[in-house]
Design an enzyme around this catalytic site. Structure first.
Site, short mmCIF file in Angstrom:
data_model
loop_
_atom_site.label_atom_id
_atom_site.label_comp_id
_atom_site.label_asym_id
_atom_site.label_seq_id
_atom_site.Cartn_x
_atom_site.Cartn_y
_atom_site.Cartn_z
N ASP A 1 0.87 -1.15 0.00
CA ASP A 1 0.00 0.00 0.00
C ASP A 1 0.92 1.22 0.00
O ASP A 1 2.11 1.11 0.36
CB ASP A 1 -0.85 -0.06 1.28
N ASP B 1 -0.12 5.09 0.80
CA ASP B 1 -0.38 6.07 1.86
C ASP B 1 -0.39 5.39 3.22
O ASP B 1 -1.22 4.51 3.48
CB ASP B 1 -1.75 6.73 1.64
N GLY C 1 -7.50 4.01 2.79
CA GLY C 1 -7.57 2.95 1.77
C GLY C 1 -8.83 3.02 0.92
O GLY C 1 -8.97 2.28 -0.03
N ARG D 1 -11.47 8.16 -3.29
CA ARG D 1 -11.80 9.57 -3.06
C ARG D 1 -13.32 9.77 -2.95
O ARG D 1 -13.81 10.38 -2.02
CB ARG D 1 -11.23 10.40 -4.21
N SER E 1 -4.97 5.02 -4.49
CA SER E 1 -4.80 6.42 -4.88
C SER E 1 -4.55 6.60 -6.37
O SER E 1 -3.74 5.91 -6.98
CB SER E 1 -3.63 7.03 -4.10
N ASN F 1 -3.25 9.26 -7.33
CA ASN F 1 -2.02 10.07 -7.33
C ASN F 1 -0.77 9.25 -7.06
O ASN F 1 0.31 9.81 -6.88
CB ASN F 1 -2.13 11.16 -6.26
N ASP G 1 -1.80 -0.35 6.04
CA ASP G 1 -2.01 0.41 7.28
C ASP G 1 -3.48 0.63 7.58
O ASP G 1 -3.81 1.22 8.61
CB ASP G 1 -1.33 1.79 7.19
P1 B16 Z 1 -6.65 9.69 -4.15
P2 B16 Z 1 -3.72 3.83 -0.24
C1 B16 Z 1 -5.67 5.61 -0.43
O1 B16 Z 1 -4.37 5.22 -0.70
C2 B16 Z 1 -5.73 6.48 0.82
O2 B16 Z 1 -5.46 5.71 1.97
C3 B16 Z 1 -7.11 7.06 0.97
O3 B16 Z 1 -7.14 7.91 2.10
C4 B16 Z 1 -7.46 7.86 -0.29
O4 B16 Z 1 -8.78 8.38 -0.22
C5 B16 Z 1 -7.35 6.92 -1.50
O5 B16 Z 1 -6.05 6.39 -1.57
C6 B16 Z 1 -7.62 7.64 -2.79
O6 B16 Z 1 -6.61 8.58 -3.01
O7 B16 Z 1 -7.65 10.71 -3.74
O8 B16 Z 1 -5.23 10.19 -4.15
O9 B16 Z 1 -7.01 9.00 -5.44
O10 B16 Z 1 -3.71 3.86 1.26
O11 B16 Z 1 -4.62 2.75 -0.84
O12 B16 Z 1 -2.35 3.90 -0.86
MG MG Z 2 -2.87 3.17 3.22
#
Ligand code: B16
Ligand code: MG
Length: 223
Positions: free
Chosen positions: A15, A17, A52, A55, A122, A124, A176
């Site tokens: 993962d 974030d 996780g 958005r 994400s 991003n 996490d």
């Molecule tokens: P984005 P991960 C997740 O990343 C984040 O934990 C979560 O808080 C966020 O809303 C989601 O990505 C979408 O992210 O807005 O950047 O597309 O923990 O799966 O790496």
């Molecule tokens: Mg995460």
């Protein structure tokens, strides 16, 4: 390191974030700022439910907390606004913000011949990896642009395993988030939770950080 590594693990899925980099705090700050516009107070505890989660699904959870109903168009505007704030924070990030032990573990696993993929919800993710200058440590990248269902659905981890041409039972996931642990377990993968055992207790192994990480694969084997 990893002297207990079981031969059955052939691939590792990380993962992003909250595991590789502390962008979870930036998601929280941006969501909190948006929630405040609706007089919704987003606590740390509420935030655990967003980790996780995609958005749009995160926005739906926050708006439901305040009983706010909006059109799809309005929600898209809000999601864009949150993302712009998130990117402002992320663009100021430096490679020092890689979490303790994460880069060392990526390198050590590669040296052991373990294939590595990102498994992040994400959209991003690639930008963040590029900013941190660690894109080259991944054999594959599965991110939020490739999924139709976000964690706790296992889709993202199945995509990552496919990209690495490895069966789920031979994959380990580092997560996490509660939703991420559930996703890894549904995928039939070994799961290491990084954070507090109170929220990640379902993982096969829970550690506070990835610093000096060692597998305890003898605890429970994936299905
Ligand atoms: P984005 P991960 C997740 O990343 C984040 O934990 C979560 O808080 C966020 O809303 C989601 O990505 C979408 O992210 O807005 O950047 O597309 O923990 O799966 O790496
Ligand atoms: Mg995460």
């Amino acid at each position: 390191m990893m002297n207990m590594l079981n031969q059955s693990i052939q691939a590792a899925i990380f993962d992003l974030d909250g595991v590789i980099v502390d962008t979870a705090k930036y998601h929280y700050l941006a969501w909190k700022r948006l929630a405040a516009e609706f007089n919704i107070k987003l606590t740390h505890e509420d935030n655990e439910k967003l980790k996780g989660v995609s958005r749009m699904d995160s926005l739906d959870i926050i708006l439901a907390m305040g009983n706010v109903a909006l059109s799809q168009q309005e929600k898209e505007k809000l999601a864009d606004k949150k993302n712009a704030w998130f990117m402002e924070y992320v663009n100021q990030m430096s490679p020092n913000e890689i979490l303790p032990g994460a880069k060392e573990l990526l390198i050590a696993l590669r040296e052991k011949g373990i294939k590595i993929s990102l498994g992040s919800s994400s959209k991003n993710a690639k930008t963040v990896l590029r900013l941190l200058n660690i894109e080259h440590l991944f054999d594959a990248i599965a991110d939020g642009t490739m999924i139709t269902k976000s964690k706790p659905d296992p889709e993202i981890f199945f995509i990552a395993a496919d990209l690495l041409q490895t069966k789920p039972a031979h994959c380990v996931v580092f997560e996490d988030a509660e939703a991420g642990v559930d996703a890894a377990l549904s995928a039939g993968m070994f799961c290491v939770g990084i954070g507090a055992p109170t929220s990640l207790y379902k993982a096969h192994q829970v550690v506070a950080t990835l610093e000096n990480f060692e597998f305890k694969l003898n605890a429970v084997q994936p299905a």
